[in-house]
Design an enzyme around this catalytic site. Structure first.
Site, PDB file in Angstrom:
ATOM      1  N   CYS A 108     113.746  -3.111 -55.942  1.00  0.00           N
ATOM      2  CA  CYS A 108     113.423  -1.528 -56.092  1.00  0.00           C
ATOM      3  C   CYS A 108     112.112  -0.906 -57.419  1.00  0.00           C
ATOM      4  O   CYS A 108     113.537  -1.668 -58.229  1.00  0.00           O
ATOM      5  CB  CYS A 108     115.309  -1.300 -56.073  1.00  0.00           C
ATOM      6  SG  CYS A 108     115.288   0.796 -56.081  1.00  0.00           S
ATOM      7  N   CYS A 134      55.988   0.776 -29.549  1.00  0.00           N
ATOM      8  CA  CYS A 134      55.903   2.400 -29.253  1.00  0.00           C
ATOM      9  C   CYS A 134      57.652   2.637 -29.371  1.00  0.00           C
ATOM     10  O   CYS A 134      58.345   1.797 -28.928  1.00  0.00           O
ATOM     11  CB  CYS A 134      55.470   2.843 -28.556  1.00  0.00           C
ATOM     12  SG  CYS A 134      56.080   4.963 -27.568  1.00  0.00           S
TER      13      CYS A 134
END
Ligand SMILES: [Zn+2]
Length: 283
Positions: A108, A134
């Site tokens: 806790c 290209c």
């Protein structure tokens, strides 16, 4: 040991072993994946995988990172305090035998005693830059691949800023017609993207691609990191082993100049097919 400077509130909990009010801590109802570290010294304490909803108003974990947490019986002999092993910061208390999880343990912990480091998530997007003649044709084929999320054509590798198409075609800027590809690495890898690149242009043509001649049409991979470089060199070695005289240059990625709007998605807008590129299986 470097300690982070604590606020008065943090010091009350961490140094003077206080307890934050239940349901007020930032990690009480917090379920992201990651690691909880000591607020004071940064040592990793808990993993999100071990966090559970204890319903008590404080973050609960049923296991700690091995060795990270020290347990010590409180002065009154009733409860067991938990402390950061590295710096001794007060974390909270540990309770056993409550039957809340299979491990039967509940750390806790005061939220204020911890910081949270989110787990590193896989990037959902990566980029790569290629030059193969290209850029209209390269873009036409690359953008069809599943996992490719975006394409931008532009210029890179030259020595002038903000080049225009006209300047690049004139041939003295040093730039390549290039394409920047964004892709989702969970769908398509860089290796798959690069393989496709080598199969939709001819990597053995020097300074031209099909009918297009000029240094802006050189074949090149501009790598973003060592991994992309390694994968590219490996693919080129595979092609050479198959007899292809690959002339593709492998260079670190530099500034990418986005081309004029009318070059973006050229064939899609025009509604026609490239004359300069096509798919040829090479791997
Ligand atoms: Zn610590």
């Amino acid at each position: 040991m470097e300690f982070r400077k604590l606020t008065a509130e943090e010091e009350h909990i961490i140094v003077n072993k206080g307890t934050e009010r239940p349901y007020t801590g930032k990690y009480d109802s917090f379920w992201e994946k990651g690691t909880y570290v000591c607020k004071r010294c940064g040592a990793p304490l808990y993993r999100s995988e071990d966090k559970f909803d204890a319903g008590c108003g404080w973050p609960g974990f049923d296991d700690e990172i091995p060795g990270a947490v020290t347990m010590k019986t409180d002065a009154d002999g009733m409860r067991t305090e938990i402390l950061c092993t590295r710096c001794g910061a007060h974390l909270g208390h540990v309770f056993k035998g409550e039957g809340l999880t299979a491990k039967n343990t509940r750390h806790c912990v005061n939220s204020i005693s911890m910081d949270f480091i989110p787990a590193k998530t896989r990037p959902s997007s990566d980029t790569a830059i290629f030059s193969g003649g290209c850029f209209w044709g390269v873009e036409y084929y690359m953008k069809k691949a599943k996992g490719v999320t975006g394409t931008t054509v532009g210029y890179t590798g030259g020595h002038t800023d903000n080049p225009t198409y006209k300047q690049v075609c004139a041939g003295n800027t040093g730039h390549y017609e290039a394409i920047q590809i964004a892709f989702d690495p969970s769908v398509i890898s860089f290796e798959q993207v690069a393989k496709l690149f080598f199969e939709i242009h001819d990597p053995t043509e020097w300074n031209h691609q099909g009918p297009d001649f000029g240094e802006q049409y050189r074949s090149a991979v501009f790598y973003r990191d060592e991994e992309q470089k390694k994968v590219t060199l490996d693919l080129i070695a595979q092609l050479k082993a198959k007899g292809f005289k690959v002339v593709t240059e492998v260079k670190p990625a530099g500034k990418f100049w986005i081309a004029e709007d009318y070059h973006q998605d050229y064939y899609t807008h025009k509604g026609s097919e490239p004359y300069c590129h096509g798919f040829v299986q090479r791997f």
